[in-house]
Scaffold this active site. Structure first.
Site, PDB file in Angstrom:
ATOM      1  N   HIS A 160       1.803 -43.186  -1.490  1.00  0.00           N
ATOM      2  CA  HIS A 160       0.930 -41.894  -3.182  1.00  0.00           C
ATOM      3  C   HIS A 160       1.414 -43.387  -4.140  1.00  0.00           C
ATOM      4  O   HIS A 160       1.519 -42.717  -5.455  1.00  0.00           O
ATOM      5  CB  HIS A 160       2.399 -41.177  -4.054  1.00  0.00           C
ATOM      6  CG  HIS A 160       1.392 -39.491  -2.504  1.00  0.00           C
ATOM      7  ND1 HIS A 160       0.903 -39.232  -2.552  1.00  0.00           N
ATOM      8  CD2 HIS A 160       2.011 -39.833  -0.872  1.00  0.00           C
ATOM      9  CE1 HIS A 160       1.056 -38.536  -1.501  1.00  0.00           C
ATOM     10  NE2 HIS A 160       1.238 -38.691  -0.443  1.00  0.00           N
ATOM     11  N   ASP A 368       0.872 -46.767 -12.674  1.00  0.00           N
ATOM     12  CA  ASP A 368       1.452 -45.377 -12.130  1.00  0.00           C
ATOM     13  C   ASP A 368      -0.050 -45.366 -10.405  1.00  0.00           C
ATOM     14  O   ASP A 368      -1.004 -45.627 -10.573  1.00  0.00           O
ATOM     15  CB  ASP A 368       0.741 -43.777 -12.729  1.00  0.00           C
ATOM     16  CG  ASP A 368       1.945 -42.779 -12.787  1.00  0.00           C
ATOM     17  OD1 ASP A 368       2.105 -42.072 -11.180  1.00  0.00           O
ATOM     18  OD2 ASP A 368       1.671 -41.769 -13.635  1.00  0.00           O
TER      19      ASP A 368
HETATM   20  P1  ADP Z   1       3.924 -37.693 -10.259  1.00  0.00           P
HETATM   21  O1  ADP Z   1       3.958 -37.792  -8.665  1.00  0.00           O
HETATM   22  O2  ADP Z   1       4.766 -39.417 -10.345  1.00  0.00           O
HETATM   23  O3  ADP Z   1       5.268 -37.159 -10.368  1.00  0.00           O
HETATM   24  P2  ADP Z   1       1.080 -36.852 -10.550  1.00  0.00           P
HETATM   25  O4  ADP Z   1       1.352 -36.926 -12.299  1.00  0.00           O
HETATM   26  O5  ADP Z   1       0.806 -37.544 -10.027  1.00  0.00           O
HETATM   27  O6  ADP Z   1       2.808 -37.705 -11.062  1.00  0.00           O
HETATM   28  O7  ADP Z   1       2.313 -35.349 -10.221  1.00  0.00           O
HETATM   29  C1  ADP Z   1       3.421 -34.369 -11.362  1.00  0.00           C
HETATM   30  C2  ADP Z   1       2.840 -33.299 -10.966  1.00  0.00           C
HETATM   31  O8  ADP Z   1       4.045 -32.135 -10.938  1.00  0.00           O
HETATM   32  C3  ADP Z   1       1.150 -32.768 -11.166  1.00  0.00           C
HETATM   33  O9  ADP Z   1       0.962 -32.058 -10.450  1.00  0.00           O
HETATM   34  C4  ADP Z   1       1.703 -31.276 -12.463  1.00  0.00           C
HETATM   35  O10 ADP Z   1       1.491 -30.523 -13.248  1.00  0.00           O
HETATM   36  C5  ADP Z   1       3.582 -31.464 -11.868  1.00  0.00           C
HETATM   37  N1  ADP Z   1       4.400 -30.587 -13.053  1.00  0.00           N
HETATM   38  C6  ADP Z   1       5.152 -32.144 -13.815  1.00  0.00           C
HETATM   39  N2  ADP Z   1       5.465 -30.662 -15.046  1.00  0.00           N
HETATM   40  C7  ADP Z   1       5.975 -30.030 -15.176  1.00  0.00           C
HETATM   41  C8  ADP Z   1       6.533 -29.208 -15.386  1.00  0.00           C
HETATM   42  N3  ADP Z   1       7.823 -29.165 -16.258  1.00  0.00           N
HETATM   43  N4  ADP Z   1       6.904 -28.249 -14.464  1.00  0.00           N
HETATM   44  C9  ADP Z   1       6.107 -27.614 -12.855  1.00  0.00           C
HETATM   45  N5  ADP Z   1       4.782 -28.755 -12.546  1.00  0.00           N
HETATM   46  C10 ADP Z   1       5.070 -29.783 -13.339  1.00  0.00           C
HETATM   47  O1  F6P Z   2       4.051 -39.555  -6.302  1.00  0.00           O
HETATM   48  C1  F6P Z   2       5.865 -40.315  -6.249  1.00  0.00           C
HETATM   49  C2  F6P Z   2       7.113 -39.011  -5.454  1.00  0.00           C
HETATM   50  O2  F6P Z   2       8.082 -39.744  -5.629  1.00  0.00           O
HETATM   51  C3  F6P Z   2       6.282 -37.957  -4.806  1.00  0.00           C
HETATM   52  O3  F6P Z   2       7.429 -38.254  -4.090  1.00  0.00           O
HETATM   53  C4  F6P Z   2       6.660 -37.040  -5.874  1.00  0.00           C
HETATM   54  O4  F6P Z   2       5.893 -36.099  -5.710  1.00  0.00           O
HETATM   55  C5  F6P Z   2       7.527 -37.240  -7.350  1.00  0.00           C
HETATM   56  O5  F6P Z   2       7.683 -38.370  -7.805  1.00  0.00           O
HETATM   57  C6  F6P Z   2       8.780 -36.677  -7.314  1.00  0.00           C
HETATM   58  O6  F6P Z   2      10.517 -37.727  -6.865  1.00  0.00           O
HETATM   59  P1  F6P Z   2      11.669 -36.861  -6.076  1.00  0.00           P
HETATM   60  O7  F6P Z   2      11.308 -36.643  -4.697  1.00  0.00           O
HETATM   61  O8  F6P Z   2      12.362 -38.299  -6.029  1.00  0.00           O
HETATM   62  O9  F6P Z   2      12.577 -36.224  -7.506  1.00  0.00           O
END
Ligand code: ADP
Ligand code: F6P
Length: 473
Positions: A160, A368
């Site tokens: 991912h 990212d």
């Molecule tokens: P990552 O996997 O690195 O966190 P992404 O942008 O791919 O980054 O995914 C983040 C996910 O977490 C999105 O689906 C987003 O809606 C969710 N998210 C981010 N901030 C919040 C929050 N404050 N509350 C709930 N969900 C959140």
């Molecule tokens: O997308 C990368 C990731 O490690 C995902 O596995 C997960 O959605 C997110 O980051 C949150 O990380 P953690 O599981 O370390 O809280």
């Protein structure tokens, strides 16, 4: 389980939730969408620690045609495997942050051992014709460990997060072991073509392998399919969230606190890969260079805390609060606070409302894998009056969402110029850019991602890696 298909067994460190509980993280969101449709088993860490750890009885929760099966870790496992190797070594390295990556022997051992124990717990649950799909950097060794346990069925792996160039990845003392063990999978998937290229380059330059036409990599006598599968969201579902009463309430709340000012929003786990500090500097440059925005725009950064046990994350939080404090101190007036940071989680319906109220969404990571927030923002917009997405060229999503305003997040000038352009963009241009991005977000969905990966895995033939042995490669 979908009729006529093998059972799907998904493995990832975090498991669930399948429903909207307001937890942040792109992987969970993408997989929940896929499993809700197809059914199967989702196996991983319970999120709990106990003295018995991986040896404690597994917990099973049934949700319709999906079973969530989880096991514990010990405190020691969490320190070595999750906080240590996964998040002090692999996470920074794969996000091109060799400067802060740390490598040590004990966490390497803990990581291998947890992978081995997870495989040993999963193997007895597997049926011969199951299709196993392993996710992310926590489980590079899981496939080869499952082969050691005798599993001969199909196993796929999807990363991912980014895969850095081989010149950097070789800094990891076990880089050869990691990539060799990844060859135990039948299909290895990445978010972008750049990530795929980096992995293939490692196989060629470091392991003496070759790339064969049609997306195959051959190292010694082992052939593996290596592909690009950009993850998407459940776009229809998210658009429905945006039309819900809860979204409407949040949209109104954000509009109320804006007092008619343009709202800029950022939504990211509080992580150094997300470029939040650089984003704040870009906003500061906007207020310096385009003073007509003072008093007329507001920036809301939603940044749920993440991995707060790690120093890099604690430091980042302090730096962000300091920068926002200085910026507010410098520009605020009695009736206007330029930046607001919130670290709480929101339900996805509430988030959809926040996105809809924002004229501009800034998704400006320094690196990212994909970034689902960018896609959610697009899906949540009002078709007649959509906002503008500002997207870093270093987000995986930039390869697909070409009609966003693409910026270099390291350049405060570039970010400020894009902000100024977004805030003044005529409605017709906003609609035209949004329509083009909407087509992508609604066609390259989570469902499409899941189906295209599994179609390739299912076509790859059972048992192709059944006699896999890393020592031969
Ligand atoms: P990552 O996997 O690195 O966190 P992404 O942008 O791919 O980054 O995914 C983040 C996910 O977490 C999105 O689906 C987003 O809606 C969710 N998210 C981010 N901030 C919040 C929050 N404050 N509350 C709930 N969900 C959140
Ligand atoms: O997308 C990368 C990731 O490690 C995902 O596995 C997960 O959605 C997110 O980051 C949150 O990380 P953690 O599981 O370390 O809280």
């Amino acid at each position: 389980m979908a009729e006529g298909k093998s059972r799907l067994v998904v493995v990832s460190n975090r498991v669930g939730p399948l429903s909207d509980e307001g937890k942040a993280g792109g992987l969970a969101v993408g997989l929940a969408d896929a499993l809700r449709r197809r059914g199967g088993v989702w196996f991983g860490w319970s999120g709990e620690t106990s003295d018995q750890g991986t040896f404690r009885e597994a917990r099973t929760e049934e949700h319709g045609h999906t079973s969530l099966v989880t096991i514990d870790l010990t405190e020691e496992d969490v320190n070595g495997f999750y906080l240590g190797y996964a998040n002090r070594s692999l996470w920074p390295l794969l996000h091109y942050r060799l400067d802060i990556a740390e490598f040590d022997r004990d966490s390497d051992r803990a990581y291998r051992s947890v992978n081995q124990r997870f495989a040993a717990r999963l193997a007895p649950l597997l049926r011969e014709d199951d299709v196993v799909w392993v996710h992310d950097y926590h489980f590079f060794y899981l496939g080869s460990e499952l082969r050691q346990c005798g599993f001969k069925g199909r196993i796929g792996f999807f990363l991912h997060i980014p895969f850095c160039p081989p010149e950097m990845f070789t800094a990891l003392p076990a880089s050869h072991d990691v990539v060799r063990s990844m060859l135990a999978y039948d299909v290895v998937g990445f978010q972008t073509e750049a990530d795929r290229r980096n992995f293939v380059a490692f196989c060629v330059q470091e392991l003496g392998g070759e790339e064969i036409d049609g997306g195959l990599v051959q190292v010694s006598d082992r052939r593996v399919r290596v592909g690009t599968f950009p993850i998407g969201i459940d776009a229809d579902g998210f658009a429905e969230f945006a039309a819900s009463a809860e979204a409407g309430e949040h949209e109104d709340m954000v509009r109320d606190i804006s007092h008619g000012r343009h709202q800029i929003v950022g939504v990211d786990r509080l992580d150094y890969s997300k470029g939040i500090l650089e984003r704040f500097r870009g906003f500061e440059r906007l207020l310096e260079d385009y003073p007509e925005n003072r008093g007329n725009v507001q920036f809301l950064q939603v940044a749920p805390l993440s991995r707060s046990e790690l120093e890099a994350y604690v430091d980042l939080r302090a730096d962000l609060e300091k920068l926002a404090g200085n910026l507010n101190g410098r520009f605020a007036t009695l009736d206007w606070t330029p930046i607001q940071i919130m670290t709480r989680g929101f339900t996805r319906r509430a988030l959809a409302g926040i996105y809809r109220a924002a004229r501009v969404c800034m998704v400006t990571p320094l690196r990212d894998g994909m970034n689902l927030v960018a896609k959610e923002y697009v899906a949540a917009q009002d078709p007649s009056d959509p906002g503008v997405l500002i997207l870093s060229r270093f987000a995986g999503a930039a390869a697909e969402l070409r009609d966003a305003l693409i910026v270099n997040p390291y350049s405060a000038d570039d970010v400020a110029r894009a902000l100024q352009r977004a805030l003044n963009m005529p409605q017709a241009e906003r609609v035209q850019r949004w329509q083009s991005m909407r087509r992508t977000v609604f066609s390259l969905t989570a469902e499409h991602w899941c189906d295209s990966f599994l179609a390739l895995l299912e076509a790859s033939g059972t048992g192709s890696a059944s006699d896999f042995d890393t020592a031969r490669i």
